[in-house]
Motif scaffolding. Structure first.
Motif, PDB file in Angstrom:
ATOM      1  N   CYS A 339     -11.397 -41.207  32.394  1.00 23.96           N
ATOM      2  CA  CYS A 339     -11.924 -40.496  33.560  1.00 23.96           C
ATOM      3  C   CYS A 339     -13.261 -41.138  33.903  1.00 23.96           C
ATOM      4  CB  CYS A 339     -12.120 -39.007  33.250  1.00 23.96           C
ATOM      5  SG  CYS A 339     -13.104 -38.172  34.505  1.00 23.96           S
ATOM      6  N   CYS A 341     -15.481 -40.076  35.688  1.00 23.53           N
ATOM      7  CA  CYS A 341     -16.545 -39.090  35.844  1.00 23.53           C
ATOM      8  C   CYS A 341     -17.106 -38.645  34.493  1.00 23.53           C
ATOM      9  CB  CYS A 341     -16.005 -37.892  36.625  1.00 23.53           C
ATOM     10  SG  CYS A 341     -17.234 -36.639  36.918  1.00 23.53           S
ATOM     11  N   CYS A 342     -16.220 -38.228  33.550  1.00 20.31           N
ATOM     12  CA  CYS A 342     -16.727 -37.678  32.293  1.00 20.31           C
ATOM     13  C   CYS A 342     -16.415 -38.559  31.082  1.00 20.31           C
ATOM     14  CB  CYS A 342     -16.181 -36.266  32.067  1.00 20.31           C
ATOM     15  SG  CYS A 342     -14.414 -36.238  31.677  1.00 20.31           S
ATOM     16  N   CYS A 358      -8.489 -34.992  36.130  1.00 22.39           N
ATOM     17  CA  CYS A 358      -9.106 -34.712  34.835  1.00 22.39           C
ATOM     18  C   CYS A 358      -9.457 -33.226  34.751  1.00 22.39           C
ATOM     19  CB  CYS A 358     -10.356 -35.568  34.680  1.00 22.39           C
ATOM     20  SG  CYS A 358     -11.157 -35.360  33.078  1.00 22.39           S
ATOM     21  N   CYS A 360     -12.130 -32.081  33.945  1.00 25.42           N
ATOM     22  CA  CYS A 360     -13.506 -31.861  34.434  1.00 25.42           C
ATOM     23  C   CYS A 360     -13.537 -31.608  35.935  1.00 25.42           C
ATOM     24  CB  CYS A 360     -14.397 -33.044  34.067  1.00 25.42           C
ATOM     25  SG  CYS A 360     -14.148 -34.507  35.098  1.00 25.42           S
ATOM     26  N   TYR A 362     -12.368 -33.851  38.219  1.00 30.43           N
ATOM     27  CA  TYR A 362     -12.345 -35.131  38.930  1.00 30.43           C
ATOM     28  C   TYR A 362     -10.927 -35.469  39.369  1.00 30.43           C
ATOM     29  CZ  TYR A 362     -12.704 -40.332  39.150  1.00 30.43           C
ATOM     30  OH  TYR A 362     -12.648 -41.649  39.506  1.00 30.43           O
TER      31      TYR A 362
HETATM   32 ZN   LIG Z   1     -13.231 -36.097  33.594  1.00 26.48          ZN
END
Ligand SMILES: [Zn+2]
Length: 383
Positions: A339, A341-342, A358, A360, A362
């Motif tokens: 991912c 993003c995270c 994801c 999170c 995303y």
């Molecule tokens: Zn993520």
């Protein structure tokens, strides 16, 4: 730095005549120079250098032999070069570096038409054509392969040659020194694939050319002509077709193969040129396991038609020329599964999941997410 490029050209009928004539004259003069020195030697006279032979030929021999005026009709720089080549061959022989120079036989020896940039209008190059002295603009088969004059590159000289009825040009290009400081932009990541050719982290997508209507149409045509060819082979056994018919059909098939190949190569050149022109400080790609993919019979055709190997080789050359670092990420790096993003790794990502989601929150296009991860990869090799 000097660099040489060789590519196929597509001369007009008129240009073809001129090329053959020039090459014929060069071969004649080369052999004449060899023979002349041989007879000088037999008479116990002094060896003639290329320069003095040139002067003698133009100022004495041709004026006294009006039937040889046609020598003067050919491009003088090319003729001069063939005499120089003969002189080099003699010099190598005298230094015991090679055997006595051979006479060039028609159709068997590779005599080439030499040309040189003599004034600013000579040897200009555009994406699809090259200006050759005495020939004028000559069409290039592979567009964009020879760097254009626009880029500050200068073609110094070159040769035109013929092989198996095809025409080639080889040029020597002077390349200005690369200024790495120019590339102050960020790096980019490229995700190569079968669905699309390339997804770039700057947001650009280069589609798979093999899925275009134009290529599909030509491929359909190719399959039809191939079927026709095998039918002709069958008919030959039955005595209903001739070798001549088969040759004709074979040529048709070859031409289509050639056409398809040219379209794919041009597309790769264009894609690479566009990416490199954004002047990134580095480019990261994945080390695709092309030979492994080729073993999969469901994928092999799609993989070979994408020309990944050619893409990588040409990208490397362009990166070198422009001072861009090319980074190669290991094929086990999970660029698709991370991912962006995270940093979480989604182990159960399936090939059919085109959208990356994801936990999170995303959500991103799968291949675009991969290109971002490639851009930001910390472990890589420099190609
Ligand atoms: Zn993520």
């Amino acid at each position: 730095m000097l660099k040489s490029f060789k590519t196929e050209i597509n001369p007009t009928a008129e240009q073809k005549v001129k090329i053959s004539k020039t090459i014929g004259t060069c071969r004649y003069v080369y052999n004449f120079y060899l023979g002349h020195n041989k007879s000088l030697h037999d008479k116990g006279e002094k060896f003639m250098t290329g320069k003095s032979f040139s002067v003698w030929l133009n100022n004495e021999y041709i004026p006294n032999n009006p039937d040889k005026v046609w020598i003067k009709e050919a491009y003088s720089k090319a003729v001069k070069k063939s005499i120089e080549d003969g002189y080099t061959a003699f010099t190598r022989f005298f230094k015991h570096q090679s055997a006595f120079p051979n006479f060039k036989k028609k159709g068997k020896s590779d005599v080439k038409m030499y040309f040189v940039k003599n004034n600013p209008k000579d040897c200009r190059c555009e994406r699809h054509r090259l200006n050759i002295p005495t020939l004028g603009w000559v069409r290039l088969k592979e567009k964009g392969y020879i760097p254009t004059t626009k880029d500050g590159w200068k073609i110094k000289s070159g040769t035109v040659s013929i092989k198996a009825d095809r025409y080639y040009v080889s040029v020597l290009v002077e390349i200005p020194d690369v200024k790495i400081a120019n590339n102050s932009n960020d790096g980019i990541g490229i995700d190569l694939g079968l669905k699309d050719l390339a997804i770039v982290s700057n947001g650009k997508t280069y589609k798979n050319i093999n899925k275009s209507a134009r290529l599909r149409k030509i491929e359909k045509q190719l399959r039809r002509e191939q079927r026709c060819l095998s039918r002709k082979y069958e008919n030959l056994k039955k005595g209903e077709s001739t070798q001549k018919n088969i040759q004709k059909q074979k040529l048709k098939v070859q031409k289509l193969h050639h056409k398809i190949n040219n379209i794919r190569t041009n597309y790769i050149n264009k894609t690479i040129a566009e990416i490199v022109n954004t002047k990134p400080s580095y480019i990261t790609i994945e080390d695709l396991n092309v030979s492994g993919m080729m073993k999969n019979r469901h994928l092999s055709k799609a993989v070979s038609s994408q020309k990944f190997y050619e893409f990588r080789t040409k990208l490397k050359t362009k990166c070198d020329d422009n001072g861009i670092e090319l980074r190669i990420v290991d094929r086990w790096y999970p660029s698709s599964k991370i991912c962006h993003c995270c940093g979480n790794i989604k182990k159960d990502l399936k090939l059919s999941d085109r959208i990356y989601r994801c936990d999170c929150g995303y959500v991103e296009d799968r291949d675009f997410n991969a290109s971002l991860n490639l851009r930001d990869a910390k472990t890589y090799e420099i190609a």
